[in-house]
Design a protein around this motif. Structure first.
Motif, PDB file in Angstrom:
ATOM      1  N   MET A   1      -6.831  14.057 -14.165  1.00 22.38           N
ATOM      2  CA  MET A   1      -6.223  13.460 -15.362  1.00 22.38           C
ATOM      3  C   MET A   1      -5.056  14.348 -15.812  1.00 22.38           C
TER       4      MET A   1
ATOM      5  N   ARG B   1      -2.014  31.922 -13.167  1.00 23.89           N
ATOM      6  CA  ARG B   1      -2.374  32.044 -14.566  1.00 23.89           C
ATOM      7  C   ARG B   1      -1.166  31.699 -15.443  1.00 23.89           C
TER       8      ARG B   1
ATOM      9  N   PHE C   1     -16.305  34.023 -17.974  1.00 19.87           N
ATOM     10  CA  PHE C   1     -15.524  35.125 -18.520  1.00 19.87           C
ATOM     11  C   PHE C   1     -14.103  35.005 -17.956  1.00 19.87           C
TER      12      PHE C   1
ATOM     13  N   ALA D   1      -8.059  21.666 -21.903  1.00 18.04           N
ATOM     14  CA  ALA D   1      -8.180  22.355 -23.194  1.00 18.04           C
ATOM     15  C   ALA D   1      -6.843  22.891 -23.643  1.00 18.04           C
ATOM     16  N   GLN D   2      -6.690  23.027 -24.963  1.00 16.89           N
ATOM     17  CA  GLN D   2      -5.668  23.914 -25.517  1.00 16.89           C
ATOM     18  C   GLN D   2      -6.355  25.266 -25.391  1.00 16.89           C
ATOM     19  N   SER D   3      -6.029  26.019 -24.355  1.00 24.74           N
ATOM     20  CA  SER D   3      -6.892  27.134 -23.948  1.00 24.74           C
ATOM     21  C   SER D   3      -6.408  28.495 -24.437  1.00 24.74           C
TER      22      SER D   3
ATOM     23  N   HIS E   1     -10.796  34.735 -16.168  1.00 26.48           N
ATOM     24  CA  HIS E   1     -10.463  34.741 -14.745  1.00 26.48           C
ATOM     25  C   HIS E   1      -8.985  34.402 -14.584  1.00 26.48           C
TER      26      HIS E   1
ATOM     27  N   ASP F   1      -5.607  11.613 -21.997  1.00 26.23           N
ATOM     28  CA  ASP F   1      -5.558  12.723 -22.956  1.00 26.23           C
ATOM     29  C   ASP F   1      -6.940  12.862 -23.590  1.00 26.23           C
TER      30      ASP F   1
ATOM     31  N   GLY G   1     -17.088  26.075 -20.383  1.00 34.63           N
ATOM     32  CA  GLY G   1     -17.408  26.937 -21.525  1.00 34.63           C
ATOM     33  C   GLY G   1     -16.737  28.293 -21.367  1.00 34.63           C
ATOM     34  N   SER G   2     -16.782  29.073 -22.437  1.00 33.86           N
ATOM     35  CA  SER G   2     -16.014  30.328 -22.444  1.00 33.86           C
ATOM     36  C   SER G   2     -16.800  31.488 -23.034  1.00 33.86           C
TER      37      SER G   2
ATOM     38  N   THR H   1      -3.890  20.059 -13.897  1.00 32.12           N
ATOM     39  CA  THR H   1      -2.604  20.757 -13.746  1.00 32.12           C
ATOM     40  C   THR H   1      -2.691  22.230 -14.138  1.00 32.12           C
ATOM     41  N   GLY H   2      -3.826  22.658 -14.681  1.00 31.15           N
ATOM     42  CA  GLY H   2      -3.977  24.042 -15.117  1.00 31.15           C
ATOM     43  C   GLY H   2      -4.356  24.970 -13.969  1.00 31.15           C
ATOM     44  N   GLN H   3      -4.510  26.242 -14.311  1.00 30.93           N
ATOM     45  CA  GLN H   3      -4.883  27.239 -13.292  1.00 30.93           C
ATOM     46  C   GLN H   3      -6.154  26.828 -12.544  1.00 30.93           C
ATOM     47  N   ASP H   4      -7.238  26.627 -13.300  1.00 34.11           N
ATOM     48  CA  ASP H   4      -8.528  26.347 -12.659  1.00 34.11           C
ATOM     49  C   ASP H   4      -8.526  24.990 -11.979  1.00 34.11           C
TER      50      ASP H   4
HETATM   51  P1  NAP Z   1      -5.013  26.140 -18.510  1.00 32.98           P
HETATM   52  O1  NAP Z   1      -4.298  26.720 -17.340  1.00 32.98           O
HETATM   53  O2  NAP Z   1      -4.470  26.348 -19.875  1.00 32.98           O
HETATM   54  O3  NAP Z   1      -5.143  24.560 -18.229  1.00 32.98           O
HETATM   55  C1  NAP Z   1      -5.541  23.683 -19.243  1.00 32.98           C
HETATM   56  C2  NAP Z   1      -5.408  22.267 -18.749  1.00 32.98           C
HETATM   57  O4  NAP Z   1      -5.780  21.377 -19.790  1.00 32.98           O
HETATM   58  C3  NAP Z   1      -3.986  21.876 -18.318  1.00 32.98           C
HETATM   59  O5  NAP Z   1      -4.067  21.019 -17.209  1.00 32.98           O
HETATM   60  C4  NAP Z   1      -3.476  21.112 -19.531  1.00 32.98           C
HETATM   61  O6  NAP Z   1      -2.461  20.192 -19.237  1.00 32.98           O
HETATM   62  C5  NAP Z   1      -4.751  20.385 -19.924  1.00 32.98           C
HETATM   63  N1  NAP Z   1      -4.733  19.885 -21.299  1.00 32.98           N
HETATM   64  C6  NAP Z   1      -4.405  20.548 -22.433  1.00 32.98           C
HETATM   65  N2  NAP Z   1      -4.517  19.744 -23.500  1.00 32.98           N
HETATM   66  C7  NAP Z   1      -4.911  18.529 -23.037  1.00 32.98           C
HETATM   67  C8  NAP Z   1      -5.185  17.285 -23.648  1.00 32.98           C
HETATM   68  N3  NAP Z   1      -5.040  17.089 -24.960  1.00 32.98           N
HETATM   69  N4  NAP Z   1      -5.587  16.258 -22.849  1.00 32.98           N
HETATM   70  C9  NAP Z   1      -5.687  16.421 -21.510  1.00 32.98           C
HETATM   71  N5  NAP Z   1      -5.438  17.579 -20.875  1.00 32.98           N
HETATM   72  C10 NAP Z   1      -5.048  18.618 -21.636  1.00 32.98           C
HETATM   73  O7  NAP Z   1      -6.533  26.636 -18.542  1.00 32.98           O
HETATM   74  P2  NAP Z   1      -7.417  27.293 -17.373  1.00 32.98           P
HETATM   75  O8  NAP Z   1      -7.261  28.760 -17.439  1.00 32.98           O
HETATM   76  O9  NAP Z   1      -7.190  26.560 -16.120  1.00 32.98           O
HETATM   77  O10 NAP Z   1      -8.879  26.996 -17.923  1.00 32.98           O
HETATM   78  C11 NAP Z   1      -9.557  25.777 -17.600  1.00 32.98           C
HETATM   79  C12 NAP Z   1     -10.650  25.529 -18.617  1.00 32.98           C
HETATM   80  O11 NAP Z   1     -11.553  26.630 -18.620  1.00 32.98           O
HETATM   81  C13 NAP Z   1     -10.176  25.403 -20.062  1.00 32.98           C
HETATM   82  O12 NAP Z   1     -11.020  24.488 -20.706  1.00 32.98           O
HETATM   83  C14 NAP Z   1     -10.378  26.792 -20.638  1.00 32.98           C
HETATM   84  O13 NAP Z   1     -10.536  26.713 -22.035  1.00 32.98           O
HETATM   85  C15 NAP Z   1     -11.646  27.206 -19.917  1.00 32.98           C
HETATM   86  N6  NAP Z   1     -11.851  28.630 -19.706  1.00 32.98           N
HETATM   87  C16 NAP Z   1     -10.875  29.371 -19.084  1.00 32.98           C
HETATM   88  C17 NAP Z   1     -11.107  30.702 -18.830  1.00 32.98           C
HETATM   89  C18 NAP Z   1     -10.079  31.553 -18.132  1.00 32.98           C
HETATM   90  O14 NAP Z   1     -10.208  32.787 -18.187  1.00 32.98           O
HETATM   91  N7  NAP Z   1      -9.099  30.968 -17.451  1.00 32.98           N
HETATM   92  C19 NAP Z   1     -12.330  31.282 -19.184  1.00 32.98           C
HETATM   93  C20 NAP Z   1     -13.292  30.489 -19.804  1.00 32.98           C
HETATM   94  C21 NAP Z   1     -13.049  29.154 -20.039  1.00 32.98           C
HETATM   95  P3  NAP Z   1      -0.903  20.625 -19.208  1.00 32.98           P
HETATM   96  O15 NAP Z   1      -0.678  21.237 -17.853  1.00 32.98           O
HETATM   97  O16 NAP Z   1      -0.204  19.340 -19.407  1.00 32.98           O
HETATM   98  O17 NAP Z   1      -0.695  21.603 -20.314  1.00 32.98           O
END
Ligand code: NAP
Ligand code: G4F
Length: 338
Positions: free
Chosen positions: A32, A194, A187, A88-90, A189, A64, A134-135, A11-14
């Motif tokens: 999931m 977002r 890095f 992630a709690q991102s 994105h 979860d 990873g980040s 459900t997140g951005q990526d």
């Molecule tokens: P995001 O938009 O915050 O999405 C995070 C996702 O994780 C959401 O679907 C969220 O669900 C889910 N989630 C959070 N806590 C959870 C839990 N306890 N159990 C199951 N699902 C859970 O993050 P993103 O930007 O798409 O990033 C995707 C991944 O890449 C993350 O792991 C982030 O740390 C990593 N990352 C991101 C970046 C970036 O710049 N975007 C860069 C490096 C690494 P809900 O929708 O219910 O909240």
């Protein structure tokens, strides 16, 4: 038969961009999702609507990262070829408020998933592949500029510490059990999808709302921080490419350009013919107890081994996000009858 993929954090951005990419490649995609009191599927609903009766393109499962039994159940049910762990709690700032929860979900959650996959592979003689999100935050107080796969980690937040733990568990499962497990060290994105409390989206959304009169001011934290910002749509392609290699490995994914928050403000507000210096204030609430001053990635390994490169430039990214948020702000205005 096409491949089967499981995406945590769908459900997140990526997750939303990756699901679109995998569906376009003929995968059966499973995601999931967490139970919540209101729907959190806004980014993926368009993939769930079935255009051909009986042929759903994206199937969702409740789970979860804190619940090992649930993770095992989903692996058994879905029997994926590839697992992409994006959950992630991102949010870095929020990880200082919720350090234990962040460590549990971002760090231990990965161990739970790796154990579920290892056990499933062993019992069913399968070779499920695993991607770990990873980040670049792991580089933290950077030892060199630009950062590459060999740059030592010096994490500066509970989030980054948990990601570093997850990184090394992923490496260890590869070395100890021969699991095809890869770390994408991505890095920053961004995109119109977002989350609204990350700095880029906060800026483009606020600039657009200020432009149409829905908001007066924007409050931010550290304007001097520098980040290597790319487009999320480009980065999910790299995730998939890593999973198609003959051997597993770890890859930095970055544009190689770094820009300050101020530069992002310049471009975003200029596009709307606004002067951010008159509209943006600094609020200490948005400062972090320890900051990552500069991130700039060297993605030469990914460029040469995967053939990956970013397509969207920094300027195009800012314009894409501002334009999308202006459209949303105009819709909001109309929906309020203004
Ligand atoms: P995001 O938009 O915050 O999405 C995070 C996702 O994780 C959401 O679907 C969220 O669900 C889910 N989630 C959070 N806590 C959870 C839990 N306890 N159990 C199951 N699902 C859970 O993050 P993103 O930007 O798409 O990033 C995707 C991944 O890449 C993350 O792991 C982030 O740390 C990593 N990352 C991101 C970046 C970036 O710049 N975007 C860069 C490096 C690494 P809900 O929708 O219910 O909240
Ligand atoms: O947009 P941010 O919150 O992203 P940050 O902390 O770099 O983390 C993002 O990228 C990581 C990859 O490097 C991911 F792993 C992580 O999950 C996340 O996606 O903040 C960027 C910079 C920081 O230096 C922050 O201090 O912007 C600065 N900033 C200034 N004012 C602000 C604000 N950040 C936020 N979120 N909100 C502000 O008002």
């Amino acid at each position: 038969m096409g491949k089967v993929a499981l995406i945590t954090g769908v459900t997140g951005q990526d997750g939303s961009y990756l699901a679109e990419l995998l569906i376009s490649k003929g995968y059966a995609v499973h995601g999931m999702v967490r139970r919540s009191s209101s729907f959190a599927t806004g980014r993926i609903d368009h993939m769930r609507r079935s255009f051909e009766p009986g042929k759903q393109r994206l199937e969702l499962h409740y789970g979860d990262m804190g619940d090992a039994t649930g993770l095992r159940g989903i692996i058994e049910k879905v029997q994926p070829d590839e697992v992409y762990n994006l959950a992630a709690q991102s949010h870095v700032r929020i990880s200082f408020d919720q350090p234990e929860y962040t460590a549990d979900v971002v760090g231990l959650g990965v161990l739970r998933l790796l154990e579920a996959i290892r056990d499933y592979n062993q019992r069913h003689n399968r070779a499920i592949r695993f991607y770990q999100a990873g980040s670049s935050e792991m580089f933290g107080k950077v030892a060199e500029v630009p950062q590459r796969e060999t740059t030592p980690f010096h994490p500066r937040s509970p989030y980054a510490c948990a990601k570093a733990y997850a990184h090394w568990q992923t490496v260890n499962y590869r070395e100890a059990y021969g699991l095809f497990a890869v770390n994408g060290i991505l890095f920053n994105h961004e995109s119109p999808r977002r989350g609204e409390n990350f700095v880029t989206r906060k800026i483009t959304r606020s600039a657009a709302r200020i432009k149409v009169g829905l908001q007066q001011k924007l409050m931010l934290g550290n304007l001097d921080a520098k980040r290597d910002w790319g487009f999320a749509g480009d980065y999910v392609e790299a995730m998939w490419m890593m999973m198609q290699q003959p051997e597993p490995g770890d890859y930095v994914i970055a544009t190689g350009e770094t820009h300050s928050v101020r530069e992002f403000l310049d471009l975003a507000f200029d596009r709307l013919k606004l002067d951010w210096r008159e509209l943006v204030g600094v609020d200490p609430r948005y400062m972090r107890p320890s900051e990552v001053d500069i991130l700039c990635g060297d993605s030469s390994k990914a460029r040469s081994l995967l053939g990956w490169k970013p397509r969207v430039s920094f300027e195009e990214l800012v314009a894409m996000m501002v334009d999308a948020d202006l459209e949303l702000a105009q819709m909001e205005l109309r929906s309020r009858g203004l």
